[in-house]
Design an enzyme around this catalytic site. Structure first.
Site, PDB file in Angstrom:
ATOM      1  N   ASP A 148     -27.768  -0.734  19.043  1.00  0.00           N
ATOM      2  CA  ASP A 148     -28.809   0.033  19.736  1.00  0.00           C
ATOM      3  C   ASP A 148     -30.174  -0.652  19.562  1.00  0.00           C
ATOM      4  O   ASP A 148     -31.124  -0.310  20.250  1.00  0.00           O
ATOM      5  CB  ASP A 148     -28.906   1.437  19.117  1.00  0.00           C
ATOM      6  CG  ASP A 148     -28.469   2.522  20.089  1.00  0.00           C
ATOM      7  OD1 ASP A 148     -28.377   2.227  21.296  1.00  0.00           O
ATOM      8  OD2 ASP A 148     -28.229   3.656  19.632  1.00  0.00           O
TER       9      ASP A 148
ATOM     10  N   LYS B 120     -20.291   6.125  27.571  1.00  0.00           N
ATOM     11  CA  LYS B 120     -20.145   4.926  26.727  1.00  0.00           C
ATOM     12  C   LYS B 120     -18.670   4.620  26.490  1.00  0.00           C
ATOM     13  O   LYS B 120     -18.227   3.469  26.529  1.00  0.00           O
ATOM     14  CB  LYS B 120     -20.899   5.129  25.404  1.00  0.00           C
ATOM     15  CG  LYS B 120     -22.399   5.076  25.615  1.00  0.00           C
ATOM     16  CD  LYS B 120     -23.219   5.628  24.475  1.00  0.00           C
ATOM     17  CE  LYS B 120     -24.685   5.680  24.915  1.00  0.00           C
ATOM     18  NZ  LYS B 120     -25.580   6.345  23.978  1.00  0.00           N
TER      19      LYS B 120
ATOM     20  N   GLN C 265     -25.436   8.771  18.118  1.00  0.00           N
ATOM     21  CA  GLN C 265     -26.093   9.390  19.277  1.00  0.00           C
ATOM     22  C   GLN C 265     -27.229  10.307  18.802  1.00  0.00           C
ATOM     23  O   GLN C 265     -27.020  11.197  17.978  1.00  0.00           O
ATOM     24  CB  GLN C 265     -25.052  10.184  20.089  1.00  0.00           C
ATOM     25  CG  GLN C 265     -25.562  10.742  21.382  1.00  0.00           C
ATOM     26  CD  GLN C 265     -25.969   9.661  22.400  1.00  0.00           C
ATOM     27  OE1 GLN C 265     -25.263   8.681  22.595  1.00  0.00           O
ATOM     28  NE2 GLN C 265     -27.115   9.845  23.018  1.00  0.00           N
TER      29      GLN C 265
END
Ligand code: NAD
Length: 288
Positions: free
Chosen positions: A120, A53, A97
């Site tokens: 997300d 990322k 995460q």
């Protein structure tokens, strides 16, 4: 028949090139998209996803902050950190995460992220808006899958799509997005009986289970589009999907590889959501 391989890597590279140009133009207007990635603990897979990322942000020109903390961090400390990024004007997207250490509630953490910065697409507000087809940040893996099918030139409308897996991050949302594309959708899962009889009806088969090479030629209808979401290590430690590539490629018409299929699309959709979040904030500021 030998399936056409859908290269997620190539499609992702095209989208990233377009995003890079867009970010250059946004910067000229004083808009600098920013992403905060919070990584807790030392799970090697999570570290590798976060590196990917970070690299994608650099490639596109997105400002990124990666915050790495020990697994001993308390839930309260983590929630406070998220609150800080919710208020930080340089940050347009926040990603925590997953998975998190056992003592931290995933739900509490996701709920703490402002829906405007939830790139997300995991907060209940974004999930609800996705369900009713309203403006939202789409979850990255399901969005990447739909984009891959679209760019392969295959129709979804009227087709029978079977999704294997019902997780909140892949199975359920991808089923919902396929429905929005007017496919007829069946969701199969761990309690489904006679899986092969269902998957053999699929014009589009999306496999998101997490079991190495579970789906073989006998599960697949000739000519189907097969999207392999799984990321697993087989018995000799090789990275493989949920689909047995060698046998299924002779039956399917389109097939995504692992690695190089859905994975690169997931990160790319995260980048797209971050750029969109920065543009949205700029529009809101202009109106004020
Ligand atoms: P999960 O464990 O949350 O869900 C797995 C699903 O599979 C469950 O809904 C379960 O009902 C179903 N299932 C389990 N065994 C089954 C069986 N024998 N038959 C039919 N269904 C069965 O997993 P997830 O988070 O949805 O991820 C699935 C896979 O996709 C994993 O391998 C994960 O690593 C991978 N993944 C990849 C990406 C990417 O970007 N490439 C992103 C997310 C997840």
């Amino acid at each position: 028949m030998s399936a056409q391989i859908i290269s997620g890597k190539e499609v992702a590279a095209e989208i990233r090139a377009a995003l890079r140009e867009e970010v250059t133009q946004l910067k000229e207007q004083g808009i600098h998209p920013g992403l905060a990635v919070i990584l807790i603990g030392d799970d090697p897979a999570s570290h590798s996803y976060v590196k990917g990322k970070e690299k994608a942000c650099q490639e596109i020109g997105i400002y990124s902050e990666v915050i790495r903390r020990e697994a001993s961090i308390t839930q309260e400390e983590l929630l406070k950190m998220i609150e800080g990024y919710n208020k930080n004007p340089n940050i347009h997207g926040i990603l925590v995460q997953l998975p998190l250490p056992k003592h931290i509630s995933e739900k509490a953490v996701i709920d703490a992220i402002s829906p405007e910065k939830d790139v997300d697409g995991f907060t209940p507000v974004n999930v609800g808006n996705m369900l009713i087809g309203d403006e939202c940040y789409l979850p990255c893996t399901p969005h990447g899958i739909i984009e891959l099918i679209k760019r392969s030139g295959r129709e979804m409308e009227g087709k029978h799509a079977v999704v294997i897996g019902r997780s909140n991050i892949v199975g359920k949302p991808v089923a919902m997005l396929l429905l929005q594309e007017n496919a007829t959708v069946t969701i199969a899962h761990s309690r489904t009986q006679d899986l092969a009889s269902i998957t053999r009806q699929a014009d589009i088969l999306v496999v998101a289970v997490g079991r190495a090479e579970l789906i073989r030629a006998e599960h697949v209808k000739p000519g189907a589009v097969v999207i392999d979401v799984g990321v697993n290590r087989n018995e000799v430690g090789k990275l493989v999907g949920d689909v047995h590539f060698e046998s299924v490629k002779d039956v399917a018409s389109f097939l995504t590889p692992v690695p190089g299929g859905v994975g690169p699309m997931t990160i790319t959709m995260l980048m797209k959501n971050t750029v969109d979040a920065a543009k949205k904030l700029a529009r809101t500021m202009q109106k004020q």
